[in-house]
Design a protein around this motif. Sequence first.
Motif, PDB file in Angstrom:
ATOM      1  N   ARG A  96       0.824  -1.209   0.000  1.00  0.00           N
ATOM      2  CA  ARG A  96       0.000   0.000   0.000  1.00  0.00           C
ATOM      3  C   ARG A  96       0.857   1.258   0.000  1.00  0.00           C
ATOM      4  N   ASN A 100       0.987   4.150  -2.957  1.00  0.00           N
ATOM      5  CA  ASN A 100       0.742   5.554  -2.622  1.00  0.00           C
ATOM      6  C   ASN A 100       1.914   6.439  -3.040  1.00  0.00           C
ATOM      7  N   SER A 101       3.116   5.929  -2.850  1.00  0.00           N
ATOM      8  CA  SER A 101       4.313   6.701  -3.182  1.00  0.00           C
ATOM      9  C   SER A 101       4.431   6.924  -4.694  1.00  0.00           C
ATOM     10  N   THR A 104       1.777   9.359  -5.903  1.00  0.00           N
ATOM     11  CA  THR A 104       2.137  10.735  -5.536  1.00  0.00           C
ATOM     12  C   THR A 104       3.185  11.302  -6.482  1.00  0.00           C
ATOM     13  N   PRO A 228      -5.020   3.583  -4.227  1.00  0.00           N
ATOM     14  CA  PRO A 228      -3.923   4.571  -4.213  1.00  0.00           C
ATOM     15  C   PRO A 228      -4.384   5.896  -3.624  1.00  0.00           C
ATOM     16  N   ALA A 229      -3.518   6.485  -2.820  1.00  0.00           N
ATOM     17  CA  ALA A 229      -3.810   7.778  -2.198  1.00  0.00           C
ATOM     18  C   ALA A 229      -2.531   8.589  -2.157  1.00  0.00           C
ATOM     19  N   THR A 231       0.533  10.754  -0.573  1.00  0.00           N
ATOM     20  CA  THR A 231       1.352  10.748   0.632  1.00  0.00           C
ATOM     21  C   THR A 231       2.339  11.905   0.525  1.00  0.00           C
TER      22      THR A 231
END
Length: 537
Positions: A96, A100-101, A104, A228-229, A231
Motif C-alpha cells: 500500500r 501511494n508513493s 504521488t 492509491p492515495a 502521501t
Amino acid sequence: MKRSALSSGIKLSFLTFLSRILGLVREMTKAAFLGTSDLADAFGIAFMIPNLFRRLFAENSISVAFIPVFKSYLEERAAEKDKTGGTEKARDKELRLFLNSVFTLVSFFTALTTVLGIILIPYIAPLFIKDASQSIIPEMVFLTRLMFPYLAVISIAAFFQGILNSVKIFTPSGFTPVLFNIAVISAAYLLSPRTANPARAMAYGVIAGGTIQALFQLPFVLKEGFRPAFTGLKCAFGNPGTKRVLKLIGPTVIGMAAYQVNDVVSTALAGNAGSGIVSSLQYSLRLQELILGIFAVSVGTVILPDLAGLAKRKEYEAFEKMLSQAMHIIALITIPISFFLFVFGENLIILVYKTRRFSDESVFLTLKAFRFHIAGLFFIALNRIIAPAFYAQSDTKSPTIAGIGGFAVNILLALILIRPMKGGGIALALSLASFANTVILFVFLNKSKTIHTGRLVRPYIAYALKLALFSLLCVLPLYMFKQQLFAPFAHLHRFFAQGIPLFTAALVFAFLGIGLLALTKDASLMSIVRHVRKQSD
C-alpha cells in the motif's frame, strides 16, 4: 495465471483492434475537417508536445519500471501469505505504501510539467513552423495550452493500467482508448460549430477523453483491493519500492529523452519543409500504428508480466521459448502485411482519408511517407517485442543504449534526406533507424548469459526470409492485375471503388499465403490452428 500469451494476446488484440479502428476514424475526422492545412499541422504539433511527455512519464516508465517492481511486491506478498496461512499484514502495508508513493510522484511530476509547459510554449512553438506560416503560431500556442493537462490525466490512467496488467487484467485498459477516440470524434462533430475552428473542438475532446480513460479504470483498481492515495513527497521519494522504480527509470529517461528529441527534431524538420508535411506524416503513422497497436503492442503488453515472473524464478528456458513464440507471431503478421500495403498503400489512403479537405495533393504527400514507414514496420514491431525481454530482467540500460543509437541514426539520416525527399526522407530515416535499433538490441541480447541468442536468431532470420519470399510470390499476381481489379468499380463512391477491390485483394493474398504456409507445415500457423481448435472444443 496460466492463461497463454496467445490467448490473452488475442483478447487484447481484439480490443486494441477496435480502439485502433476508432483511432483511424478519429484521424479520418481530422482529415475531413483539417486536411493537410497549416491548421492541421498546428493541431498535430500541439497534440504531439504533451504526448512526448506522456511517453516519458506514463507508458514506458510504467512498463519498464513500475510493473516489474510491483510484480515482485505481489509475489512476495503471496509467498508470505502462503507461509502464514493468509494472516501476514506487513506485506499488505508495504504494498500500500509503495502504491501511494508511486501515485504521488506520478501526480507531482506530471502536474509540474504541465504548468511549465503552459508557461513556456510561446517560446517553443516557433521552432516547429516554417517562416511562411508564422500566422498560425498563436493558434498552435492556444491548442497546446488547451491540451497540456492531458498529460496529467493520461499518466494517472497509465498508472492504473500498470496495476491492472500486473494482476493479469487487460480488458479495462484495452477498452479505454476506445472511449478516448469516441470523445475526440464526438467533440469534433458536436463542438466545431460552437468553437473558433475544428482544431479547438478536437482539443476539448482530447482533454475529455484522457479524463475518461483514468476514471473508467478506477473502479476495476478498487475492486482488486488497491486504493492509491497521496502521501508526503519525502515519504514518496524515501520508499524502498519507489527507489527501485526510480533506479530502473533512470537509464530509461535518458533513452526516452533521446527518443523525444528524435521526435521533436523530426517534427521540426517536417514543419519547416513545407505546409502539410507534418500532418501527412501523422496520417501515415496512424495507418502504421493501426497494425502495430493491434499486434506488437498487444503481444508486448501481455508477455511482459509473464517474462518478468519467469526471469524472477530463473526459468530461462521457458523465458526464451515465450520470447521466440512472440517474435515468430510478429513476423508472421507484419512481413506479409508490409508487402501487401506497399502495393496497395495508395488505395488504402484514398479509402480512409480522401474526403472534404483531403485532396489529391494530400494523398500524394501521405503516400510518399507511408511507403517508407511500411518498410520499417517489421523492425518497429520486433523492437517492441525484444525490449520487454530486457525490462523483464530489470535491464533498462541495454534498450536505452539501443534507443540512443537508433536516435543518432534517425537524426543523421533525416538531416540528409529531408531536402531531396521531404516527408518521405523523414519516414525512410525512421525505418532505417528502427533496423539499426533491432541490430543493437540483438547484439546486447547476445551478451546475455541467460539467453542463447544464436539459437533464437538464426532460425528466426531463416523464417523471416521464408515469409518475405512467400509474401512476394502472393503479391506479384495481384500487382500484375491491379488495374483490372479496380477498373469495374471506378465509377462508384470511394468506399466501394476502393473498398471492394481492396478487400478482395486482401482475401486472395491471405488465401495464397495461408496455402503456402500450410503446404510447408509452418509451425507458427499450426500452433495458432491448434489453439483455435482447443478454444472451440
